[in-house]
Enzyme design. Structure first.
Site, short mmCIF file in Angstrom:
data_model
loop_
_atom_site.label_atom_id
_atom_site.label_comp_id
_atom_site.label_asym_id
_atom_site.label_seq_id
_atom_site.Cartn_x
_atom_site.Cartn_y
_atom_site.Cartn_z
CG ASP A 8 -1.62 1.26 1.44
OD1 ASP A 8 -2.59 1.46 0.70
OD2 ASP A 8 -1.24 2.09 2.30
CG LEU A 9 2.00 5.42 -2.26
CD1 LEU A 9 3.50 5.17 -2.06
CD2 LEU A 9 1.76 5.96 -3.67
NE ARG A 40 -7.07 8.22 7.70
CZ ARG A 40 -7.33 6.96 8.01
NH1 ARG A 40 -6.91 5.99 7.23
NH2 ARG A 40 -8.01 6.67 9.10
CB SER A 119 -1.81 2.77 -4.63
OG SER A 119 -2.37 3.92 -4.06
CG ASN A 120 -7.85 2.30 -2.83
OD1 ASN A 120 -8.07 1.32 -3.52
ND2 ASN A 120 -8.31 2.42 -1.59
C1 2OP Z 1 -3.55 3.36 -0.88
O1 2OP Z 1 -2.40 3.79 -1.13
C2 2OP Z 1 -5.25 4.83 0.12
O2 2OP Z 1 -3.52 3.97 1.41
C3 2OP Z 1 -4.34 3.76 0.36
O3 2OP Z 1 -4.13 2.58 -1.59
#
Ligand code: 2OP
Length: 232
Positions: A8-9, A40, A119-120
């Site tokens: 995850d980013l 958030r 990532s989203n």
């Molecule tokens: C993502 O990087 C939002 O943390 C989430 O997918």
């Protein structure tokens, strides 16, 4: 055996809270922790609502909508130019201090490991951020849910990792600081590792009964996971 890792980013490799360094320039004088938490939460709420309704808008577009909501809550009026600067500041947030060292040791410790981002956020945004903070070189793939137009923790979002990497999800470790992400990855059949970034991941994890396969306090903790085979 773990063949690939998906990271995850936002909030896992880079520190969302560091965006508040621009607040004084924009004359935003609020409890920054609360401001960022509302921004958030609203952002994720919009993303999940759309996914449940089978609709999609980009994560960036939703970030702007959630920001406008948050500004209203705090009764802050920003000009369009100031709003643009705040949104752009997302591209310059700091990595966590352990991100670079952890990734570099993983990459050199097992050359066969495939490292990816899931990532989203859109792939071009992830690419820009990772390049800016000097982390891009560690990743073989930058994956985004934009390909399936469904946000994590929807199961389809995690399947992208199999579709692109061709590695069975049971051999992929999802690394995230978000318990909702760990829950989604686990349901999709991935091995999971929760990175504890502050009290929040600990508390939520305890309260909703998520049980990640591994819990680490920094990315360097990944090197201790035997299934990753560091040094082979
Ligand atoms: C993502 O990087 C939002 O943390 C989430 O997918």
């Amino acid at each position: 055996m773990i063949e690939a890792l998906a990271f995850d980013l936002f909030g896992t490799l880079i520190d969302n809270a560091s965006i508040s360094k621009i607040f004084p320039d924009l004359d935003i004088r609020v409890d920054s922790k609360l401001f960022l938490e509302i921004w958030r939460s609203k952002h994720l709420q919009y993303a999940w609502l759309l996914t449940i309704m089978n609709r999609y808008e980009s994560f960036s577009a939703l970030s702007l909508k959630a920001l406008r909501f948050t500004l209203k809550v705090f009764e802050i009026e920003l000009s369009e130019e100031q709003t643009r600067r705040l949104i752009e500041a997302r591209m310059h947030i700091d990595p966590y201090p352990d991100s670079k060292m952890g990734l570099s040791k993983l990459k050199s410790g097992n050359k066969k490991l495939v490292l990816s981002i899931l990532s989203n956020g859109e792939a071009d945004i992830s690419n820009n951020i990772l390049s800016t903070v000097g982390l891009r070189e560690y990743f073989d793939h930058i994956l985004s849910v934009e390909d399936v137009r469904k946000y994590k923790p929807s199961g389809d979002a995690y399947k992208i990792v199999y579709d692109i990497l061709g590695v069975p999800l049971s051999n992929v470790l999802m690394v995230s600081s978000h318990t909702w992400d760990i829950a989604g990855a686990q349901s999709a059949g991935m091995v999971t590792c929760l990175v504890e970034r502050g009290e929040e991941s600990k508390m939520t994890s305890d309260q909703i009964g998520i049980s990640p396969d591994y819990i680490v306090s920094s990315l360097e903790g990944l090197l201790e996971i035997k299934e990753i085979s560091i040094g082979k």
